[in-house]
Design an enzyme around this catalytic site. Structure first.
Site, mmCIF file in Angstrom:
data_model
loop_
_atom_site.group_PDB
_atom_site.id
_atom_site.type_symbol
_atom_site.label_atom_id
_atom_site.label_comp_id
_atom_site.label_asym_id
_atom_site.label_seq_id
_atom_site.Cartn_x
_atom_site.Cartn_y
_atom_site.Cartn_z
ATOM 1 N N GLU A 56 13.611 1.056 -10.677
ATOM 2 C CA GLU A 56 13.905 1.037 -12.108
ATOM 3 C C GLU A 56 15.374 0.704 -12.367
ATOM 4 O O GLU A 56 15.702 -0.053 -13.289
ATOM 5 C CB GLU A 56 13.568 2.403 -12.733
ATOM 6 C CG GLU A 56 12.098 2.782 -12.640
ATOM 7 C CD GLU A 56 11.764 3.583 -11.388
ATOM 8 O OE1 GLU A 56 10.837 4.399 -11.457
ATOM 9 O OE2 GLU A 56 12.443 3.393 -10.346
ATOM 10 N N CYS A 83 10.896 8.967 -10.677
ATOM 11 C CA CYS A 83 11.346 10.268 -10.185
ATOM 12 C C CYS A 83 12.083 11.008 -11.294
ATOM 13 O O CYS A 83 12.643 10.400 -12.215
ATOM 14 C CB CYS A 83 12.238 10.100 -8.957
ATOM 15 S SG CYS A 83 13.803 9.255 -9.286
ATOM 16 N N ARG A 191 7.461 -3.263 14.485
ATOM 17 C CA ARG A 191 8.425 -2.205 14.784
ATOM 18 C C ARG A 191 9.396 -2.013 13.629
ATOM 19 O O ARG A 191 9.769 -0.888 13.292
ATOM 20 C CB ARG A 191 9.195 -2.542 16.067
ATOM 21 C CG ARG A 191 8.373 -2.460 17.335
ATOM 22 C CD ARG A 191 9.196 -2.841 18.560
ATOM 23 N NE ARG A 191 8.425 -2.712 19.795
ATOM 24 C CZ ARG A 191 8.895 -2.958 20.992
ATOM 25 N NH1 ARG A 191 10.157 -3.358 21.148
ATOM 26 N NH2 ARG A 191 8.126 -2.805 22.069
ATOM 27 N N GLY A 290 0.881 4.364 26.732
ATOM 28 C CA GLY A 290 -0.124 3.929 27.688
ATOM 29 C C GLY A 290 -1.499 4.459 27.341
ATOM 30 O O GLY A 290 -1.706 5.094 26.293
#
Length: 349
Positions: A56, A83, A191, A290
């Site tokens: 905003e 908020c 990632r 793994g």
């Protein structure tokens, strides 16, 4: 265009803007804002960086001087309830009220208990018309990490592994290259989009990964290493200075440079780990561990997405078997000799 179609059109633009913050704003949500006067966008903005101005604020800052007089007659579209508390930035609800817009259209109410309907209540108390629920499902899907974190009190979990055509992820105690360069870049992009990345002890010892984003723009994830008995040598690359590392173990709590050791009870391990990561404001985790680590999460039902990278031309014939996954993929993408299968878990813990 009907009012319903109009609201959906501009809210869709909010979602497009919000998505630009992926990987940069966590643990905050991705938010876009669009200011519309007489069916014309006069300003727009999005939350660009954690700790920086919210959507905003950026939207109102982008109003050109010649359009300032139109703000009070405009409608503000924002995909999440403004908020209403002081955090790293002042409350957006106060700014919206001060700007005097006549109407605010929202997709989702904020599930953060610091907001949770109070932002809307403040707007209405100031005489602003508020419409909520526009493209709510799409907006919630975009911010699935944020909603999972607050509603389930744990990070959003993405499991990822690469496998051969005959469903092996590698050879015992030997690093095997399965993905091509194009897919490698995609993985590094993933990632950058998640707040943290997690692996187990054996992966760190055998593969010695750095677990950083080196091929695309964006930040490095926080590295999480599960090392119950602290077997990982301190010379491994996960302990370099390129990113923060959390070492999950059974005995020690300490901090040294960029390495933080967190003690977790390994009985009922995954729920305990989820609580610990929630307490440390980790909103999402890419799990690249793994077979053992991945299967732990699968069996516990603590996962939200799975991404399987399969090399259809590579056959290992024996080795470390891929995790067992008895599901039908929701979507598939092809990258040369590799395809990626995507799975989503709507019933996750």
């Amino acid at each position: 265009m009907s009012s319903t179609e109009r609201d959906a059109f501009y809210m869709n633009r909010c979602l497009q803007l919000a998505a630009l913050g992926l990987g940069a704003v966590a643990p905050n949500p991705m938010v876009g804002a669009v200011l519309v006067y007489n069916d014309k966008i006069i300003a727009e903005g999005y939350h660009q960086q954690y700790g920086g101005p919210h959507a905003e604020v950026n939207c109102f800052s982008n109003v050109k001087p010649e359009a300032e007089a139109l703000v009070k007659e405009s409608t503000l579209y924002v995909n999440l309830e403004p908020c209403c508390h002081f955090g790293k930035t002042p409350p957006c609800s106060s700014l919206v009220i001060a700007k005097g817009v006549k109407k605010v259209v929202i997709a989702n109410l904020d599930v953060n208990p610091l907001v949770s309907g109070n932002g809307v209540a403040q707007l209405k108390a100031a005489g602003i018309t508020v419409i909520a629920g526009v493209l709510a499902a799409a907006a919630q899907a975009l911010n699935s990490r944020f909603f999972t974190y607050h509603q389930k009190k744990r990070p959003y979990l993405v499991l990822k592994w690469a496998q051969s055509a005959d469903h092996f992820i590698g050879k015992e105690n030997q690093r095997i290259k399965i993905s091509n360069e194009v897919v490698d870049r995609l993985v590094h992009q993933w990632r950058s989009e998640e707040q943290a990345i997690l692996v187990g002890t054996k992966t760190v010892i055998v593969d010695n990964p750095q677990l950083t984003n080196r091929y695309t723009a964006g930040r490095n994830p926080i590295r999480i290493v599960i090392d119950q008995f602290q077997k990982v040598p301190l010379t491994q690359r996960v302990f370099d200075q390129s990113a923060t590392t959390l070492l999950i173990n059974a005995n020690t709590e300490s901090t040294s440079n960029n390495v933080q050791m967190l003690k977790v009870d390994f009985e009922n391990f995954i729920p305990n780990l989820m609580t610990k990561l929630y307490e440390h404001s980790i909103q999402s985790v890419l799990i690249e561990g793994g077979a053992f680590t991945l299967q732990q999460f699968l069996d516990s039902a603590y996962w939200d997405e799975i991404r399987v990278l399969e090399n259809e031309k590579l056959f290992l014939t024996q080795g470390v078997a891929a995790p067992t996954l008895n599901r039908i993929a929701t979507a598939t993408e092809q990258y040369g000799s590799q395809h990626i299968k995507y799975y989503f878990n709507k019933e996750g813990v």
